[in-house]
Motif scaffolding. Structure first.
Motif, short mmCIF file in Angstrom:
data_model
loop_
_atom_site.label_atom_id
_atom_site.label_comp_id
_atom_site.label_asym_id
_atom_site.label_seq_id
_atom_site.Cartn_x
_atom_site.Cartn_y
_atom_site.Cartn_z
N GLU A 195 44.39 33.79 48.18
CA GLU A 195 43.08 34.33 48.57
C GLU A 195 43.25 35.47 49.56
O GLU A 195 44.19 35.49 50.35
CB GLU A 195 42.25 33.22 49.22
CG GLU A 195 41.76 32.19 48.23
CD GLU A 195 40.92 31.09 48.89
OE1 GLU A 195 40.37 30.28 48.15
OE2 GLU A 195 40.83 31.08 50.14
N THR A 242 41.06 36.19 51.99
CA THR A 242 40.63 35.71 53.31
C THR A 242 41.59 34.63 53.80
O THR A 242 41.98 33.75 53.04
CB THR A 242 39.21 35.13 53.23
OG1 THR A 242 38.40 36.02 52.47
CG2 THR A 242 38.62 34.94 54.62
N GLN A 243 41.94 34.73 55.07
CA GLN A 243 42.85 33.74 55.64
C GLN A 243 42.07 32.52 56.12
O GLN A 243 40.93 32.64 56.57
CB GLN A 243 43.65 34.35 56.79
CG GLN A 243 44.71 35.31 56.27
CD GLN A 243 45.35 36.16 57.33
OE1 GLN A 243 45.00 36.07 58.51
NE2 GLN A 243 46.29 36.99 56.92
N THR A 244 42.70 31.37 56.00
CA THR A 244 42.09 30.13 56.47
C THR A 244 43.10 29.37 57.33
O THR A 244 44.29 29.69 57.33
CB THR A 244 41.65 29.24 55.30
OG1 THR A 244 42.70 29.18 54.35
CG2 THR A 244 40.40 29.77 54.63
N THR A 245 42.58 28.36 58.00
CA THR A 245 43.44 27.57 58.89
C THR A 245 43.58 26.16 58.33
O THR A 245 42.63 25.61 57.78
CB THR A 245 42.81 27.51 60.30
OG1 THR A 245 42.66 28.83 60.77
CG2 THR A 245 43.70 26.75 61.26
N LEU A 246 44.78 25.64 58.46
CA LEU A 246 45.06 24.29 57.98
C LEU A 246 45.73 23.53 59.12
O LEU A 246 46.61 24.07 59.79
CB LEU A 246 46.02 24.40 56.78
CG LEU A 246 46.18 23.21 55.86
CD1 LEU A 246 44.92 23.02 55.03
CD2 LEU A 246 47.36 23.44 54.92
N LEU A 292 47.92 29.34 59.94
CA LEU A 292 46.99 30.38 59.52
C LEU A 292 47.65 31.08 58.33
O LEU A 292 48.80 31.49 58.41
CB LEU A 292 46.76 31.39 60.66
CG LEU A 292 45.92 32.61 60.30
CD1 LEU A 292 44.46 32.22 60.07
CD2 LEU A 292 46.00 33.67 61.40
N ASN A 303 47.11 32.39 53.80
CA ASN A 303 46.30 32.65 52.61
C ASN A 303 46.60 31.56 51.59
O ASN A 303 47.74 31.43 51.14
CB ASN A 303 46.66 34.02 52.02
CG ASN A 303 46.48 35.14 53.03
OD1 ASN A 303 47.14 35.15 54.08
ND2 ASN A 303 45.61 36.06 52.74
N ARG A 304 45.57 30.79 51.25
CA ARG A 304 45.81 29.70 50.31
C ARG A 304 45.69 30.19 48.87
O ARG A 304 45.14 31.26 48.59
CB ARG A 304 44.85 28.52 50.56
CG ARG A 304 43.38 28.82 50.34
CD ARG A 304 42.62 27.51 50.29
NE ARG A 304 43.01 26.75 49.10
CZ ARG A 304 42.53 25.56 48.80
NH1 ARG A 304 41.67 24.96 49.61
NH2 ARG A 304 42.88 24.95 47.69
N LYS A 333 42.02 26.44 43.17
CA LYS A 333 41.47 25.47 44.11
C LYS A 333 42.18 24.11 44.05
O LYS A 333 42.22 23.38 45.03
CB LYS A 333 39.96 25.27 43.82
CG LYS A 333 39.11 26.47 44.21
CD LYS A 333 39.04 26.63 45.73
CE LYS A 333 38.40 27.96 46.10
NZ LYS A 333 38.87 28.48 47.39
N MET A 390 49.79 27.09 50.41
CA MET A 390 49.37 28.18 51.29
C MET A 390 50.56 29.01 51.70
O MET A 390 51.65 28.49 51.91
CB MET A 390 48.69 27.62 52.54
CG MET A 390 48.20 28.68 53.51
SD MET A 390 47.52 27.94 55.03
CE MET A 390 45.77 27.99 54.67
N LYS A 422 42.88 37.30 62.26
CA LYS A 422 42.07 36.89 63.40
C LYS A 422 42.96 36.23 64.44
O LYS A 422 44.08 35.85 64.14
CB LYS A 422 40.97 35.93 62.95
CG LYS A 422 41.49 34.73 62.15
CD LYS A 422 40.34 33.95 61.51
CE LYS A 422 40.91 32.87 60.59
NZ LYS A 422 39.96 32.12 59.85
#
Lengths: 128, 157
Positions: free
Chosen positions: A34, A36-40, A95, A97-98, A102, A107, A128
């Motif tokens: 993806e 957008t970066q997400t946090t895990l 932090l 990109n996964r 889905k 990641m 971020k």
């Protein structure tokens, strides 16, 4: 061996070779992940540092075991993440990109924080 | 499983995981070996199937077979060390297992062909039988599929 036998055998081999592609991903590039970066957040279960690609297995409270691809061996070393930097059981925040798929718990990390210590794998990519 | 762990813990495996230089070199060597196999056996297979007819099989077959065998030996040796870096992960990797299975089939196919009277006939520049041609076609297919499976190792969970 006769021609009658070898033709179906050849067809089987080809078909088999092509079906492997269904679960495909690539740790090279970012196209499969993806934008957008997400946090895990989770607990480290396994650590692999070395070629061809350093990876972590991280267990999250929400949906179980994730594979975390780090940078290539040299970049990972440059980030300061080496043998002994983390142990199974350590808390980690990733932090990254996964995968765009889905159902895939995968990641690519740009930054990991192990027990409060930051390792910047791709400092220039951090959003971020 | 214990055997895989022992291999993982071996000194050379640990050294390969740590060194920056050796793994890529070994990897390149493995690719070179595969190039030797496919280049040699592919040319021989195509000759058996009717290409390059002006060059006799009695001249072409021995060096091409030997080069392919050398390629297999080098690929096995380099492959063993590449495998030692993450034995458990590779042993559980479907693409890896398929590649090994295909390579075994390819080697068996070649060994079987070498035992046949059709092969001796071809080596004496006699006509290439349908069964020898079928085995050549099978060989081309198997080795191509083996290369594809091998490349896929990095792309499956």
């Amino acid at each position: 061996m006769t021609a009658r036998f070898s033709r179906p055998a050849a067809a089987f081999v080809l078909a088999a070779a092509l079906t492997i592609g269904t679960a495909a991903y690539a740790h090279h590039g970012w196209e499969w992940a993806e934008e957008t970066q997400t946090t895990l957040e989770g607990t480290i279960r396994e650590i692999y540092i070395g070629p061809p690609h350093p990876t972590l297995k991280v267990e999250t409270a929400k949906d179980g075991l994730w594979q975390i691809d780090l940078a290539n061996p040299s970049q990972t070393a440059r980030a300061g993440f080496a043998e002994g930097s983390a142990r199974p059981g350590h808390k980690i925040v990733i932090l990254g990109n996964r995968s765009t798929q889905k159902d895939q718990k995968l990641m690519k990390a740009v930054k990991i924080t192990v027990e409060g210590k930051d390792f910047l794998l791709y400092p220039e990519r951090i959003q971020k | 499983m214990e055997l895989l762990q022992a291999l993982h813990d071996a000194g050379f495996a640990a050294a390969l995981r740590r060194a920056n230089l050796f793994y890529p070199l070994l990897n390149a060597f493995h690719i070179l070996s595969i190039g030797i196999i496919v280049g040699a056996i592919g040319t021989l297979d195509l000759r058996l199937l009717g290409a390059f007819r002006t060059f006799s099989l009695s001249q072409l077959a021995p060096p091409l077979s030997r080069m392919a065998a050398i390629g297999v030996g080098l690929a096995l040796a380099s492959g063993f060390f590449l495998f030692s870096v993450q034995p458990k992960a590779y042993a559980a990797n479907q693409a890896f297992l398929m590649k090994v299975g295909l390579a075994v089939c390819g080697i068996a196919n070649a060994l079987i062909l070498h035992k046949t009277s059709a092969w001796r006939q071809a080596l004496a520049d006699g006509p290439v039988t349908v069964s020898a041609k079928a085995q050549a076609a099978l060989s081309l297919t198997i080795w191509t599929a083996a290369v594809i499976s091998g490349r896929w190792i990095a792309f499956v969970d």
